[in-house]
Design a protein around this motif. Sequence first.
Motif, mmCIF file in Angstrom:
data_model
loop_
_atom_site.group_PDB
_atom_site.id
_atom_site.type_symbol
_atom_site.label_atom_id
_atom_site.label_comp_id
_atom_site.label_asym_id
_atom_site.label_seq_id
_atom_site.Cartn_x
_atom_site.Cartn_y
_atom_site.Cartn_z
ATOM 1 N N PHE A 15 40.468 58.075 39.135
ATOM 2 C CA PHE A 15 40.373 57.485 37.793
ATOM 3 C C PHE A 15 41.471 56.451 37.576
ATOM 4 O O PHE A 15 41.243 55.415 36.964
ATOM 5 N N ALA A 16 42.647 56.714 38.069
ATOM 6 C CA ALA A 16 43.761 55.781 37.915
ATOM 7 C C ALA A 16 43.482 54.476 38.659
ATOM 8 O O ALA A 16 43.795 53.395 38.167
ATOM 9 N N THR A 17 42.868 54.564 39.831
ATOM 10 C CA THR A 17 42.563 53.370 40.610
ATOM 11 C C THR A 17 41.603 52.457 39.866
ATOM 12 O O THR A 17 41.806 51.244 39.789
ATOM 13 N N SER A 18 40.576 53.016 39.270
ATOM 14 C CA SER A 18 39.624 52.188 38.530
ATOM 15 C C SER A 18 40.263 51.586 37.288
ATOM 16 O O SER A 18 39.967 50.457 36.905
ATOM 17 N N ALA A 19 41.171 52.285 36.659
ATOM 18 C CA ALA A 19 41.860 51.750 35.479
ATOM 19 C C ALA A 19 42.747 50.577 35.863
ATOM 20 O O ALA A 19 42.794 49.564 35.174
ATOM 21 N N PHE A 20 43.463 50.714 36.989
ATOM 22 C CA PHE A 20 44.314 49.618 37.437
ATOM 23 C C PHE A 20 43.487 48.421 37.898
ATOM 24 O O PHE A 20 43.861 47.277 37.683
ATOM 25 N N ALA A 21 42.369 48.660 38.491
ATOM 26 C CA ALA A 21 41.505 47.579 38.962
ATOM 27 C C ALA A 21 40.966 46.772 37.800
ATOM 28 O O ALA A 21 40.883 45.549 37.860
ATOM 29 N N GLN A 22 40.611 47.416 36.708
ATOM 30 C CA GLN A 22 40.113 46.697 35.533
ATOM 31 C C GLN A 22 41.210 45.847 34.926
ATOM 32 O O GLN A 22 40.986 44.721 34.523
ATOM 33 N N GLY A 23 42.417 46.354 34.867
ATOM 34 C CA GLY A 23 43.544 45.604 34.317
ATOM 35 C C GLY A 23 43.896 44.408 35.169
ATOM 36 O O GLY A 23 44.285 43.368 34.671
ATOM 37 N N ALA A 24 43.742 44.510 36.460
ATOM 38 C CA ALA A 24 44.095 43.422 37.355
ATOM 39 C C ALA A 24 43.078 42.289 37.312
ATOM 40 O O ALA A 24 43.414 41.139 37.500
ATOM 41 N N SER A 25 41.828 42.598 37.039
ATOM 42 C CA SER A 25 40.810 41.553 37.033
ATOM 43 C C SER A 25 40.816 40.742 35.739
ATOM 44 O O SER A 25 40.382 39.612 35.722
ATOM 45 N N ALA A 26 41.318 41.269 34.656
ATOM 46 C CA ALA A 26 41.315 40.564 33.379
ATOM 47 C C ALA A 26 42.139 39.278 33.421
ATOM 48 O O ALA A 26 41.663 38.238 32.989
ATOM 49 N N SER A 32 40.961 31.422 35.365
ATOM 50 C CA SER A 32 39.880 30.564 35.838
ATOM 51 C C SER A 32 39.413 29.581 34.765
ATOM 52 O O SER A 32 38.939 28.509 35.079
ATOM 53 N N GLY A 33 39.543 29.925 33.478
ATOM 54 C CA GLY A 33 39.159 29.029 32.391
ATOM 55 C C GLY A 33 40.290 28.070 32.091
ATOM 56 O O GLY A 33 41.455 28.439 32.077
ATOM 57 N N LYS A 34 39.963 26.802 31.840
ATOM 58 C CA LYS A 34 40.992 25.811 31.549
ATOM 59 C C LYS A 34 41.295 25.811 30.058
ATOM 60 O O LYS A 34 40.409 25.970 29.232
ATOM 61 N N THR A 35 42.545 25.572 29.735
ATOM 62 C CA THR A 35 42.937 25.436 28.341
ATOM 63 C C THR A 35 42.576 24.025 27.875
ATOM 64 O O THR A 35 42.263 23.150 28.684
ATOM 65 N N ALA A 36 42.642 23.821 26.593
ATOM 66 C CA ALA A 36 42.317 22.500 26.043
ATOM 67 C C ALA A 36 43.265 21.434 26.594
ATOM 68 O O ALA A 36 42.850 20.312 26.900
ATOM 69 N N GLN A 37 44.546 21.782 26.721
ATOM 70 C CA GLN A 37 45.522 20.834 27.242
ATOM 71 C C GLN A 37 45.215 20.480 28.695
ATOM 72 O O GLN A 37 45.309 19.319 29.090
ATOM 73 N N GLN A 38 44.817 21.471 29.484
ATOM 74 C CA GLN A 38 44.492 21.210 30.886
ATOM 75 C C GLN A 38 43.275 20.308 31.003
ATOM 76 O O GLN A 38 43.228 19.406 31.840
#
Length: 111
Positions: A15-26, A32-38
Amino acid sequence: MKKLIAMCLLVTPLFATSAFAQGASAPAVEKSGKTAQQEKMAACSKANKGKKGDEYKKAQSECLSGSAPAAAAEPKTQQEKMAACSKANKGKKGDEYKKAQSECLSAKPAT
């Protein structure tokens, strides 16, 4: 009882592994998305491609600060140009409107 504790100890890391994996992908999604300034910097860089040295720096500075030359703000299509002229001549009537529209539409864009 010992089997229950052993089972809990074995399952907890799963369970801990899946929780850490979700946090790392966020954060990866945010990067990957560019900000308005970029996006603005990319557009200015593309517009000033081919310029070198101080000329490039000055053009980038003007573009990013929003004081780019007026030619870039000119309407590109005939339909956009007609809409801009119509908006500029709003309130005029009859021959005055027709004359103003004709002058506005026949005006050459600044280069």
